[in-house]
Motif scaffolding. Sequence first.
Motif, PDB file in Angstrom:
ATOM      1  N   SER A   1      -6.133   4.723   8.774  1.00 46.38           N
ATOM      2  CA  SER A   1      -5.823   5.158   7.418  1.00 46.38           C
ATOM      3  C   SER A   1      -6.782   4.448   6.478  1.00 46.38           C
ATOM      4  CB  SER A   1      -4.392   4.795   7.046  1.00 46.38           C
ATOM      5  OG  SER A   1      -3.483   5.508   7.839  1.00 46.38           O
ATOM      6  N   LEU A   2      -7.245   5.179   5.468  1.00 42.78           N
ATOM      7  CA  LEU A   2      -8.135   4.618   4.464  1.00 42.78           C
ATOM      8  C   LEU A   2      -7.469   4.762   3.102  1.00 42.78           C
ATOM      9  CD1 LEU A   2     -11.496   6.169   5.696  1.00 42.78           C
ATOM     10  CD2 LEU A   2     -10.641   3.865   6.133  1.00 42.78           C
ATOM     11  N   TYR A   3      -7.663   3.773   2.251  1.00 43.98           N
ATOM     12  CA  TYR A   3      -7.033   3.745   0.937  1.00 43.98           C
ATOM     13  C   TYR A   3      -8.101   3.593  -0.132  1.00 43.98           C
ATOM     14  CZ  TYR A   3      -2.912   2.846   3.752  1.00 43.98           C
ATOM     15  OH  TYR A   3      -1.907   2.946   4.684  1.00 43.98           O
ATOM     16  N   GLN A   4      -7.899   4.309  -1.244  1.00 45.88           N
ATOM     17  CA  GLN A   4      -8.829   4.223  -2.372  1.00 45.88           C
ATOM     18  C   GLN A   4      -8.049   4.279  -3.669  1.00 45.88           C
ATOM     19  OE1 GLN A   4     -11.644   7.418  -2.766  1.00 45.88           O
ATOM     20  NE2 GLN A   4     -12.954   6.227  -4.124  1.00 45.88           N
ATOM     21  N   TYR A   5      -8.507   3.505  -4.636  1.00 41.48           N
ATOM     22  CA  TYR A   5      -7.895   3.519  -5.960  1.00 41.48           C
ATOM     23  C   TYR A   5      -8.173   4.868  -6.602  1.00 41.48           C
ATOM     24  CZ  TYR A   5      -6.701   1.994 -10.681  1.00 41.48           C
ATOM     25  OH  TYR A   5      -6.122   1.870 -11.923  1.00 41.48           O
ATOM     26  N   ALA A   6      -7.143   5.572  -6.960  1.00 44.92           N
ATOM     27  CA  ALA A   6      -7.305   6.900  -7.552  1.00 44.92           C
ATOM     28  C   ALA A   6      -6.056   7.278  -8.327  1.00 44.92           C
ATOM     29  CB  ALA A   6      -7.597   7.929  -6.473  1.00 44.92           C
ATOM     30  N   PRO A   7      -5.753   6.559  -9.413  1.00 47.20           N
ATOM     31  CA  PRO A   7      -4.569   6.938 -10.182  1.00 47.20           C
ATOM     32  C   PRO A   7      -4.783   8.321 -10.786  1.00 47.20           C
ATOM     33  CG  PRO A   7      -5.869   5.353 -11.400  1.00 47.20           C
ATOM     34  CD  PRO A   7      -6.495   5.478 -10.037  1.00 47.20           C
ATOM     35  N   PHE A   8      -3.779   9.187 -10.672  1.00 48.24           N
ATOM     36  CA  PHE A   8      -3.934  10.562 -11.128  1.00 48.24           C
ATOM     37  C   PHE A   8      -4.229  10.661 -12.616  1.00 48.24           C
ATOM     38  CE2 PHE A   8      -1.465  11.551  -7.230  1.00 48.24           C
ATOM     39  CZ  PHE A   8      -2.465  12.252  -6.610  1.00 48.24           C
ATOM     40  N   LYS A   9      -3.884   9.652 -13.389  1.00 48.31           N
ATOM     41  CA  LYS A   9      -4.162   9.706 -14.817  1.00 48.31           C
ATOM     42  C   LYS A   9      -5.650   9.617 -15.098  1.00 48.31           C
ATOM     43  CE  LYS A   9       0.261   7.726 -16.033  1.00 48.31           C
ATOM     44  NZ  LYS A   9       0.980   6.526 -16.399  1.00 48.31           N
ATOM     45  N   THR A  10      -6.417   8.973 -14.216  1.00 50.37           N
ATOM     46  CA  THR A  10      -7.845   8.808 -14.469  1.00 50.37           C
ATOM     47  C   THR A  10      -8.720   9.600 -13.513  1.00 50.37           C
ATOM     48  OG1 THR A  10      -7.974   6.846 -13.078  1.00 50.37           O
ATOM     49  CG2 THR A  10      -7.521   6.492 -15.404  1.00 50.37           C
TER      50      THR A  10
ATOM     51  N   LEU B   1       0.833  -1.203   0.000  1.00 50.88           N
ATOM     52  CA  LEU B   1       0.000   0.000   0.000  1.00 50.88           C
ATOM     53  C   LEU B   1       0.867   1.253   0.000  1.00 50.88           C
ATOM     54  CD1 LEU B   1      -2.889  -0.911   2.466  1.00 50.88           C
ATOM     55  CD2 LEU B   1      -2.936  -0.901  -0.033  1.00 50.88           C
ATOM     56  N   ASN B   2       1.908   1.268   0.826  1.00 50.65           N
ATOM     57  CA  ASN B   2       2.798   2.432   0.856  1.00 50.65           C
ATOM     58  C   ASN B   2       3.433   2.675  -0.511  1.00 50.65           C
ATOM     59  OD1 ASN B   2       2.311   3.068   3.539  1.00 50.65           O
ATOM     60  ND2 ASN B   2       3.958   1.756   4.277  1.00 50.65           N
ATOM     61  N   LYS B   3       3.843   1.614  -1.181  1.00 50.67           N
ATOM     62  CA  LYS B   3       4.438   1.732  -2.511  1.00 50.67           C
ATOM     63  C   LYS B   3       3.397   2.230  -3.521  1.00 50.67           C
ATOM     64  CE  LYS B   3       7.463   0.582  -5.851  1.00 50.67           C
ATOM     65  NZ  LYS B   3       7.433   1.738  -6.719  1.00 50.67           N
ATOM     66  N   MET B   4       2.175   1.724  -3.433  1.00 48.23           N
ATOM     67  CA  MET B   4       1.123   2.126  -4.359  1.00 48.23           C
ATOM     68  C   MET B   4       0.710   3.584  -4.146  1.00 48.23           C
ATOM     69  SD  MET B   4      -0.919  -1.489  -4.216  1.00 48.23           S
ATOM     70  CE  MET B   4      -2.184  -1.244  -5.446  1.00 48.23           C
ATOM     71  N   VAL B   5       0.769   4.061  -2.909  1.00 49.22           N
ATOM     72  CA  VAL B   5       0.504   5.481  -2.636  1.00 49.22           C
ATOM     73  C   VAL B   5       1.623   6.331  -3.251  1.00 49.22           C
ATOM     74  CG1 VAL B   5       0.380   7.233  -0.815  1.00 49.22           C
ATOM     75  CG2 VAL B   5      -0.906   5.096  -0.569  1.00 49.22           C
ATOM     76  N   ARG B   6       2.878   5.927  -3.048  1.00 49.06           N
ATOM     77  CA  ARG B   6       4.015   6.669  -3.630  1.00 49.06           C
ATOM     78  C   ARG B   6       3.946   6.686  -5.152  1.00 49.06           C
ATOM     79  NH1 ARG B   6       6.941   3.762   0.138  1.00 49.06           N
ATOM     80  NH2 ARG B   6       7.809   2.432  -1.476  1.00 49.06           N
ATOM     81  N   ASP B   7       3.426   5.613  -5.750  1.00 50.11           N
ATOM     82  CA  ASP B   7       3.315   5.509  -7.209  1.00 50.11           C
ATOM     83  C   ASP B   7       2.047   6.168  -7.743  1.00 50.11           C
ATOM     84  OD1 ASP B   7       5.690   4.128  -7.210  1.00 50.11           O
ATOM     85  OD2 ASP B   7       4.767   2.152  -7.498  1.00 50.11           O
TER      86      ASP B   7
ATOM     87  N   LYS C   1      -4.366   7.976   0.007  1.00 53.62           N
ATOM     88  CA  LYS C   1      -4.467   7.645   1.428  1.00 53.62           C
ATOM     89  C   LYS C   1      -5.083   8.830   2.159  1.00 53.62           C
ATOM     90  CE  LYS C   1      -1.559   6.509   5.412  1.00 53.62           C
ATOM     91  NZ  LYS C   1      -0.171   6.272   5.860  1.00 53.62           N
ATOM     92  N   THR C   2      -6.113   8.556   2.942  1.00 49.43           N
ATOM     93  CA  THR C   2      -6.734   9.580   3.777  1.00 49.43           C
ATOM     94  C   THR C   2      -6.850   9.020   5.191  1.00 49.43           C
ATOM     95  OG1 THR C   2      -8.954   8.799   3.186  1.00 49.43           O
ATOM     96  CG2 THR C   2      -8.071  10.621   1.896  1.00 49.43           C
ATOM     97  N   ILE C   3      -7.205   9.883   6.111  1.00 52.41           N
ATOM     98  CA  ILE C   3      -7.376   9.474   7.504  1.00 52.41           C
ATOM     99  C   ILE C   3      -8.866   9.514   7.820  1.00 52.41           C
ATOM    100  CG2 ILE C   3      -6.780   9.964   9.912  1.00 52.41           C
ATOM    101  CD1 ILE C   3      -4.386   9.116   8.165  1.00 52.41           C
ATOM    102  N   GLU C   4      -9.358   8.472   8.458  1.00 51.43           N
ATOM    103  CA  GLU C   4     -10.755   8.386   8.858  1.00 51.43           C
ATOM    104  C   GLU C   4     -11.108   9.590   9.740  1.00 51.43           C
ATOM    105  OE1 GLU C   4     -13.305   4.660  10.412  1.00 51.43           O
ATOM    106  OE2 GLU C   4     -11.720   5.326  11.757  1.00 51.43           O
TER     107      GLU C   4
END
Length: 130
Positions: free
Chosen positions: A68-77, A48-54, A59-62
């Motif tokens: 910590s909460l994670y959501q798929y959000a690639p900046f390209k899309t 997850l840490n690597k995917m956030v850096r990439d 990553k947001t905070i509840e």
Amino acid sequence: MKEYQTEQRKTLLRFFQENQEHKFSIDDIIRGLPPEAPISRSAIYRNLNKMVRDDLLKKTIESTGRKSLYQYAPFKTCCDRLHLRCEKCGKIMHLENESAESDLTALLAKNGFVLDEHATVLVGVCKECK
């Protein structure tokens, strides 16, 4: 040099791509992963840490500040849009009304306020949960 994609990372990425509208805690992710593809908690954190850096995950905070909460959000899309979150089902959507966004931006500008659209979430109830 091309980076090697482990099966664990592929499994996590597939999980997020299939659930793009939701944010997940570590425990949610563990419960949601297929049982035939077990991934250790430490491997999940590392990936997850690597995917956030990439820039694949956001990553947001509840709201309680405890998870910590994670959501798929690639900046390209993921475009620069205001986000809407249903407080009942957790679904996250983009505000798809340019006129409403323009009106809101103008109202805020009139008051000397600028929104960070990547971090802005309006909370309410979606049409499916009404």
